[in-house]
Design a protein around this motif. Structure first.
Motif, PDB file in Angstrom:
ATOM      1  N   ALA A   1       0.844  -1.205   0.000  1.00 23.27           N
ATOM      2  CA  ALA A   1       0.000   0.000   0.000  1.00 23.27           C
ATOM      3  C   ALA A   1       0.876   1.251   0.000  1.00 23.27           C
ATOM      4  CB  ALA A   1      -0.935  -0.009   1.209  1.00 23.27           C
ATOM      5  N   LEU A   2       2.003   1.210   0.717  1.00 25.46           N
ATOM      6  CA  LEU A   2       2.932   2.346   0.720  1.00 25.46           C
ATOM      7  C   LEU A   2       3.617   2.505  -0.632  1.00 25.46           C
ATOM      8  CD1 LEU A   2       4.540   1.875   4.260  1.00 25.46           C
ATOM      9  CD2 LEU A   2       2.776   3.527   3.590  1.00 25.46           C
ATOM     10  N   VAL A   3       3.854   1.408  -1.327  1.00 23.22           N
ATOM     11  CA  VAL A   3       4.416   1.483  -2.681  1.00 23.22           C
ATOM     12  C   VAL A   3       3.410   2.148  -3.613  1.00 23.22           C
ATOM     13  CG1 VAL A   3       5.164   0.117  -4.688  1.00 23.22           C
ATOM     14  CG2 VAL A   3       5.990  -0.469  -2.390  1.00 23.22           C
ATOM     15  N   ARG A   4       2.144   1.725  -3.534  1.00 24.06           N
ATOM     16  CA  ARG A   4       1.103   2.327  -4.387  1.00 24.06           C
ATOM     17  C   ARG A   4       0.971   3.823  -4.123  1.00 24.06           C
ATOM     18  NH1 ARG A   4      -1.127  -2.581  -3.170  1.00 24.06           N
ATOM     19  NH2 ARG A   4      -2.446  -1.769  -1.498  1.00 24.06           N
ATOM     20  N   ALA A   5       1.200   4.240  -2.890  1.00 24.99           N
ATOM     21  CA  ALA A   5       1.122   5.659  -2.522  1.00 24.99           C
ATOM     22  C   ALA A   5       2.428   6.402  -2.812  1.00 24.99           C
ATOM     23  CB  ALA A   5       0.766   5.787  -1.045  1.00 24.99           C
ATOM     24  N   GLU A   6       3.402   5.700  -3.385  1.00 26.44           N
ATOM     25  CA  GLU A   6       4.710   6.266  -3.732  1.00 26.44           C
ATOM     26  C   GLU A   6       5.482   6.774  -2.521  1.00 26.44           C
ATOM     27  OE1 GLU A   6       3.937   9.033  -6.927  1.00 26.44           O
ATOM     28  OE2 GLU A   6       3.520   7.402  -8.324  1.00 26.44           O
TER      29      GLU A   6
ATOM     30  N   VAL B   1       0.866   8.509   5.264  1.00 24.48           N
ATOM     31  CA  VAL B   1       0.924   7.089   5.638  1.00 24.48           C
ATOM     32  C   VAL B   1      -0.458   6.595   6.046  1.00 24.48           C
ATOM     33  CG1 VAL B   1       1.945   5.397   7.213  1.00 24.48           C
ATOM     34  CG2 VAL B   1       3.357   7.239   6.255  1.00 24.48           C
ATOM     35  N   VAL B   2      -1.165   7.368   6.857  1.00 27.36           N
ATOM     36  CA  VAL B   2      -2.516   6.976   7.271  1.00 27.36           C
ATOM     37  C   VAL B   2      -3.412   6.789   6.054  1.00 27.36           C
ATOM     38  CG1 VAL B   2      -4.609   7.722   8.486  1.00 27.36           C
ATOM     39  CG2 VAL B   2      -2.373   7.974   9.581  1.00 27.36           C
ATOM     40  N   ALA B   3      -3.376   7.741   5.118  1.00 26.23           N
ATOM     41  CA  ALA B   3      -4.220   7.644   3.918  1.00 26.23           C
ATOM     42  C   ALA B   3      -3.825   6.442   3.060  1.00 26.23           C
ATOM     43  CB  ALA B   3      -4.140   8.936   3.114  1.00 26.23           C
ATOM     44  N   ALA B   4      -2.535   6.146   2.990  1.00 25.19           N
ATOM     45  CA  ALA B   4      -2.082   4.994   2.199  1.00 25.19           C
ATOM     46  C   ALA B   4      -2.623   3.691   2.767  1.00 25.19           C
ATOM     47  CB  ALA B   4      -0.555   4.950   2.159  1.00 25.19           C
ATOM     48  N   ILE B   5      -2.682   3.579   4.083  1.00 21.56           N
ATOM     49  CA  ILE B   5      -3.116   2.341   4.724  1.00 21.56           C
ATOM     50  C   ILE B   5      -4.633   2.291   4.893  1.00 21.56           C
ATOM     51  CG2 ILE B   5      -2.916   0.890   6.790  1.00 21.56           C
ATOM     52  CD1 ILE B   5      -0.333   1.084   5.038  1.00 21.56           C
ATOM     53  N   GLU B   6      -5.217   3.363   5.349  1.00 20.09           N
ATOM     54  CA  GLU B   6      -6.652   3.378   5.676  1.00 20.09           C
ATOM     55  C   GLU B   6      -7.538   3.835   4.524  1.00 20.09           C
ATOM     56  OE1 GLU B   6      -8.075   2.415   8.722  1.00 20.09           O
ATOM     57  OE2 GLU B   6      -6.067   1.671   9.098  1.00 20.09           O
TER      58      GLU B   6
END
Length: 160
Positions: free
Chosen positions: A46-51, A77-82
């Motif tokens: 998910a962090l990879v997708r969020a760059e 980070v919160v937005a990438a995961i949640e």
């Protein structure tokens, strides 16, 4: 908020203390924190997708930070995961309450919904105002051996 947010934040900090240019596998990060590797890998992807992170496959593959920690906020980070949705989601239950009106937009008129929206905005602003560099700097000032001990532990964990 899911535990994945905590895992993702700590993983990003750990990657910041890895040897320069070193990619760290999800399995190694999971072993570092005694977490389930498959579930941690989902958070890292998910962090990879969020760059926020980059991922490289192969024998020397793994995860690295995609950008400087000064450019990554806690909100990123919160937005990438949640995901980007609000933590509180008004369901408009007042429509069915005594005196409720099925035509009313309770998202706009409900005092509870309004209070939660204000709290959500304050929470998001606070997370967006703090970078991972801020967190790293605080950790390093309180626990100066953290970078060195992290590198040492990452180096001595067996590569799965």
């Amino acid at each position: 908020m899911s535990e994945g947010v905590e895992w993702a934040l700590h993983s990003c900090l750990t990657l910041s203390w890895a040897e320069p240019g070193q990619a760290v596998t999800a399995t190694k990060l999971a072993a570092f924190y005694d977490l389930p590797a498959a579930y941690l890998n989902k958070q890292l992807q998910a962090l990879v997708r969020a760059e926020i992170l980059t991922s490289t496959s192969g024998p020397r593959g793994g995860f690295r930070l995609a950008r400087d920690l000064k450019q990554i906020t806690l909100m990123d980070v919160v937005a990438a995961i949640e995901g980007p949705q609000d933590a509180f989601r008004c369901q408009g239950i007042l429509r069915a309450a005594p005196g409720g009106d099925p035509e009313t937009d309770y998202l706009k008129t409900c005092v509870v919904s309004q209070a939660m929206a204000r709290a959500e905005l304050a929470w998001r602003r606070e997370l967006a105002a703090q970078t991972l560099a801020d967190i790293r700097d605080t950790v390093e000032s309180r626990f100066p051996r953290t970078p060195e001990s992290t590198r040492h532990r990452l180096t001595n964990l067996r590569r799965p």
